[in-house]
Design a protein around this motif. Structure first.
Motif, PDB file in Angstrom:
ATOM      1  N   ASN A 255       0.824  -1.213   0.000  1.00  0.00           N
ATOM      2  CA  ASN A 255       0.000   0.000   0.000  1.00  0.00           C
ATOM      3  C   ASN A 255       0.857   1.261   0.000  1.00  0.00           C
ATOM      4  O   ASN A 255       0.488   2.280  -0.563  1.00  0.00           O
ATOM      5  CB  ASN A 255      -0.893   0.022   1.246  1.00  0.00           C
ATOM      6  CG  ASN A 255      -2.092  -0.872   1.047  1.00  0.00           C
ATOM      7  OD1 ASN A 255      -2.383  -1.271  -0.080  1.00  0.00           O
ATOM      8  ND2 ASN A 255      -2.769  -1.198   2.128  1.00  0.00           N
TER       9      ASN A 255
ATOM     10  N   PRO B 285       0.947   4.977  -4.179  1.00  0.00           N
ATOM     11  CA  PRO B 285       1.052   6.323  -4.747  1.00  0.00           C
ATOM     12  C   PRO B 285       2.093   6.424  -5.861  1.00  0.00           C
ATOM     13  O   PRO B 285       1.874   7.125  -6.849  1.00  0.00           O
ATOM     14  CB  PRO B 285       1.445   7.178  -3.539  1.00  0.00           C
ATOM     15  CG  PRO B 285       0.887   6.459  -2.378  1.00  0.00           C
ATOM     16  CD  PRO B 285       1.004   4.994  -2.721  1.00  0.00           C
ATOM     17  N   HIS B 286       3.199   5.687  -5.720  1.00  0.00           N
ATOM     18  CA  HIS B 286       4.233   5.763  -6.761  1.00  0.00           C
ATOM     19  C   HIS B 286       3.765   5.137  -8.073  1.00  0.00           C
ATOM     20  O   HIS B 286       4.107   5.609  -9.152  1.00  0.00           O
ATOM     21  CB  HIS B 286       5.524   5.111  -6.261  1.00  0.00           C
ATOM     22  CG  HIS B 286       6.141   5.892  -5.153  1.00  0.00           C
ATOM     23  ND1 HIS B 286       7.004   6.934  -5.379  1.00  0.00           N
ATOM     24  CD2 HIS B 286       5.959   5.822  -3.821  1.00  0.00           C
ATOM     25  CE1 HIS B 286       7.351   7.469  -4.234  1.00  0.00           C
ATOM     26  NE2 HIS B 286       6.723   6.813  -3.263  1.00  0.00           N
TER      27      HIS B 286
ATOM     28  N   ARG C 201       0.620   5.240  -8.980  1.00  0.00           N
ATOM     29  CA  ARG C 201      -0.351   6.175  -9.547  1.00  0.00           C
ATOM     30  C   ARG C 201       0.323   7.385 -10.186  1.00  0.00           C
ATOM     31  O   ARG C 201      -0.268   8.050 -11.025  1.00  0.00           O
ATOM     32  CB  ARG C 201      -1.345   6.618  -8.469  1.00  0.00           C
ATOM     33  CG  ARG C 201      -2.236   5.457  -8.053  1.00  0.00           C
ATOM     34  CD  ARG C 201      -3.298   5.872  -7.086  1.00  0.00           C
ATOM     35  NE  ARG C 201      -4.028   4.671  -6.642  1.00  0.00           N
ATOM     36  CZ  ARG C 201      -4.625   4.561  -5.483  1.00  0.00           C
ATOM     37  NH1 ARG C 201      -4.613   5.569  -4.634  1.00  0.00           N
ATOM     38  NH2 ARG C 201      -5.247   3.461  -5.162  1.00  0.00           N
ATOM     39  N   ARG C 202       1.558   7.684  -9.771  1.00  0.00           N
ATOM     40  CA  ARG C 202       2.266   8.795 -10.412  1.00  0.00           C
ATOM     41  C   ARG C 202       2.621   8.479 -11.856  1.00  0.00           C
ATOM     42  O   ARG C 202       2.914   9.362 -12.640  1.00  0.00           O
ATOM     43  CB  ARG C 202       3.558   9.109  -9.645  1.00  0.00           C
ATOM     44  CG  ARG C 202       3.276   9.828  -8.357  1.00  0.00           C
ATOM     45  CD  ARG C 202       4.501  10.092  -7.566  1.00  0.00           C
ATOM     46  NE  ARG C 202       4.090  10.362  -6.186  1.00  0.00           N
ATOM     47  CZ  ARG C 202       4.894  10.765  -5.235  1.00  0.00           C
ATOM     48  NH1 ARG C 202       6.175  10.963  -5.492  1.00  0.00           N
ATOM     49  NH2 ARG C 202       4.431  10.989  -4.028  1.00  0.00           N
TER      50      ARG C 202
ATOM     51  N   ILE D 249       2.728  16.032  -5.196  1.00  0.00           N
ATOM     52  CA  ILE D 249       3.719  14.957  -5.160  1.00  0.00           C
ATOM     53  C   ILE D 249       5.097  15.553  -4.901  1.00  0.00           C
ATOM     54  O   ILE D 249       6.123  14.893  -5.081  1.00  0.00           O
ATOM     55  CB  ILE D 249       3.707  14.070  -6.425  1.00  0.00           C
ATOM     56  CG1 ILE D 249       3.953  14.898  -7.684  1.00  0.00           C
ATOM     57  CG2 ILE D 249       2.384  13.334  -6.554  1.00  0.00           C
ATOM     58  CD1 ILE D 249       4.103  14.043  -8.931  1.00  0.00           C
TER      59      ILE D 249
ATOM     60  N   VAL E 118      -3.456  11.383  -8.426  1.00  0.00           N
ATOM     61  CA  VAL E 118      -2.182  11.764  -9.036  1.00  0.00           C
ATOM     62  C   VAL E 118      -1.005  11.191  -8.253  1.00  0.00           C
ATOM     63  O   VAL E 118       0.143  11.444  -8.598  1.00  0.00           O
ATOM     64  CB  VAL E 118      -2.039  13.296  -9.179  1.00  0.00           C
ATOM     65  CG1 VAL E 118      -3.150  13.840 -10.054  1.00  0.00           C
ATOM     66  CG2 VAL E 118      -2.008  13.974  -7.837  1.00  0.00           C
ATOM     67  N   GLY E 119      -1.292  10.425  -7.197  1.00  0.00           N
ATOM     68  CA  GLY E 119      -0.219   9.700  -6.529  1.00  0.00           C
ATOM     69  C   GLY E 119       0.467  10.461  -5.408  1.00  0.00           C
ATOM     70  O   GLY E 119       1.647  10.261  -5.160  1.00  0.00           O
TER      71      GLY E 119
END
Lengths: 229, 299
Positions: A72, A76-77, A79-80, A108, B216-217
């Protein structure tokens, strides 16, 4: 780039699976239409790519990563590297065009100098030069969708997911939106677009994957939307 | 990490939820203030106990001429013989450190010096006051044992155990302390729930932003920090009010009663108490925010 291997997804409290043993491969730089009626599993497919949902069975690889093994903490990485565009634009109403696009980089943690350099470039790429300081409510639907595309693309993602991006836009304006998506695709970004819009699919002549009741019923390169519609 | 981004988000959040923020600040201030007052009473009680317990005396009053105490009735005043014998008895007890004899003149003098009862003083003569032995003990805890064995000795009218007076006073302070602490606990619970609610409202108000941040992460820290900071800052402001409350309490209450007690509440103690309440307040806010976020802000 996106690899689904025998993926099934059943939502809680539902008997019928949203996706039923789906296997698909999308290569780097491809442009793929995901078509099918409402409830056929298009949105579930996109949510699985983003790891917003987890499959009940099967393996998903995105950008070389096995999503089942991705912690988890690292989501985020992932999704970037994936940009997202939606039917309802999802812009921040209190920020202008420039700020909306810059927001994606601010959160970010990108340095301000970098943001000042790339945001105007991408605003120009989507065809909104000169409108950087407009508020979303001053823009037409097509222009708002361009802002959303600029925001999705500003971090140069490897994959762009578009969930019915022309759903709220008239056919004439949709052509402009598709041109921007095509331009983004030509930079080497893989584009995966879920849509109902037969005219667009027919005119683009790209790969078409058709879903029905969670199953893939057609996977055709240079396809059309289908005779049934 | 861009600090100004986080802080502008925090500021917006606090302003949007102004009424909830005020509620959090007030509850934290009152809760932490009461916790601090409880701690201050506690430190007062223990330092007073040390000071006073070493001074505990038994006052053994002796029968006067027409004493009304049942032990003396119809027996007349204590004789010199009885007095000497009594003194010897007391001195021979293992727990007794020292015995002082207080005659009527000195008793009158002491009464005058302690003097707040002027009307009584104007009619009182030294002969009206009883003689007494002032017994100082090696171990203040043995006071009641000594008292028991001296009761009923010939010529003894009454024994006053200072320990009992002190126990009453300390008991009262203990009760105050527990009352302050239990209200503090209730306030802490209220504060926790309020913070949870504030954070939840905040998360709901900003669901659009957080949704985009997720897409957007943005990292979890980046998404959650503004909300947590909101709770912590509200808690800190509450803590500052609590500190002011504690300083005022020290100056107008503790410093006023200090003249009756020989152990003033020092600024050092107060600083310790304030630090502790601040830390407790902030930690509570931090935990409440985190727990709420886990439930309402899916990442």
């Amino acid at each position: 780039m996106i690899h689904f291997d025998n993926v099934s997804k059943v939502y809680a409290n539902q008997n019928r699976p949203a996706l039923d043993h789906v296997s698909v491969d999308v290569d780097k730089g491809e442009f793929v239409f995901l078509v099918g009626p409402s409830g056929s599993g298009k949105s579930t497919f996109l949510r699985l790519v983003l790891k917003e949902e987890r499959p009940n069975s099967g393996a998903i690889h995105v950008a070389g990563k096995d999503l089942a093994k991705l912690s988890n903490f690292k989501v985020p990485h992932l999704r970037r590297r994936i940009g997202c565009v939606f039917q309802d634009f999802r812009l921040l109403p209190k920020k202008n065009v420039y700020e909306n696009v810059a927001f994606a980089l601010e959160v970010i943690g990108k340095p301000r100098r970098f943001i000042r350099k790339v945001v105007p470039e991408v605003i120009e790429l989507v065809g909104l030069e000169g409108k950087a300081h407009r508020m979303p409510e001053e823009l037409s639907g097509g222009e708002q969708q361009r802002v959303a595309m600029a925001r999705a693309f500003v971090n140069r993602p490897m994959i762009l997911l578009a969930d019915e991006p022309t759903g709220n836009i008239d056919p004439a304006t949709s052509i402009g939106i598709m041109k921007v998506l095509d331009r983004i695709n030509r930079t080497g970004t893989t584009v995966l677009m879920a849509t109902h819009d037969a005219a667009i699919v027919d005119s683009m002549r790209k790969r078409v994957v058709e879903l029905e009741d969670g199953k893939i019923v057609r996977d055709q390169s240079r396809g059309v939307y289908g005779q049934a519609y | 990490m861009r600090a100004n981004f986080i802080f502008s988000e925090v500021w917006i959040g606090l302003r949007r939820n102004l009424t909830m923020t005020i509620a959090v600040v007030v509850t934290v201030a009152v809760g932490m203030g009461l916790l601090g007052i409880g701690l201050m009473i506690n430190s007062q009680v223990s330092s007073l106990t040390n000071v006073w317990m070493n001074k505990v005396e038994l006052s053994v009053f002796l029968c006067g001429k027409n004493d009304a105490f049942p032990a003396c009735k119809n027996k007349g005043a204590i004789t010199a013989d009885q007095k000497a014998k009594l003194k010897q008895t007391i001195e021979s007890m293992p727990d007794v450190e020292k015995v002082d004899y207080e005659d009527q003149n000195r008793a009158y003098q002491n009464f005058k010096e302690g003097g707040n009862n002027n009307i009584l003083l104007s009619v009182l003569k030294p002969e009206d006051l009883p003689e007494s032995f002032r017994v100082k003990l090696k171990d203040p805890d043995k006071a009641s044992a000594v008292e028991q064995s001296l009761k009923g000795q010939a010529g003894v009218s009454n024994i006053v155990n200072q320990r009992q007076i002190l126990d009453t006073a300390f008991g009262f302070m203990e009760k105050l302390k527990y009352m302050a602490l239990s209200i503090a606990i209730l306030m802490v619970i209220a504060a926790t729930l309020l913070i949870g609610n504030t954070v939840r409202l905040s998360a709901y108000n900003r669901r659009r932003e957080t949704g985009i941040m997720r897409l957007v992460g943005a990292s979890n820290v980046y998404i959650q920090l503004p909300f947590v900071m909101e709770g912590v800052i509200a808690g800190l402001i509450g803590g500052v009010f609590a500190a002011v409350l504690l300083i005022v309490t020290k100056v107008i209450i503790f410093d006023q009663i200090q003249m009756y007690m020989s152990a003033p509440l020092s600024w050092n103690t107060l600083a310790g108490v304030i630090t502790l309440t601040m830390v407790v307040g902030v930690v509570i806010c931090l935990l409440a925010s985190f727990v709420t976020l886990r439930r309402y802000l899916r990442v």
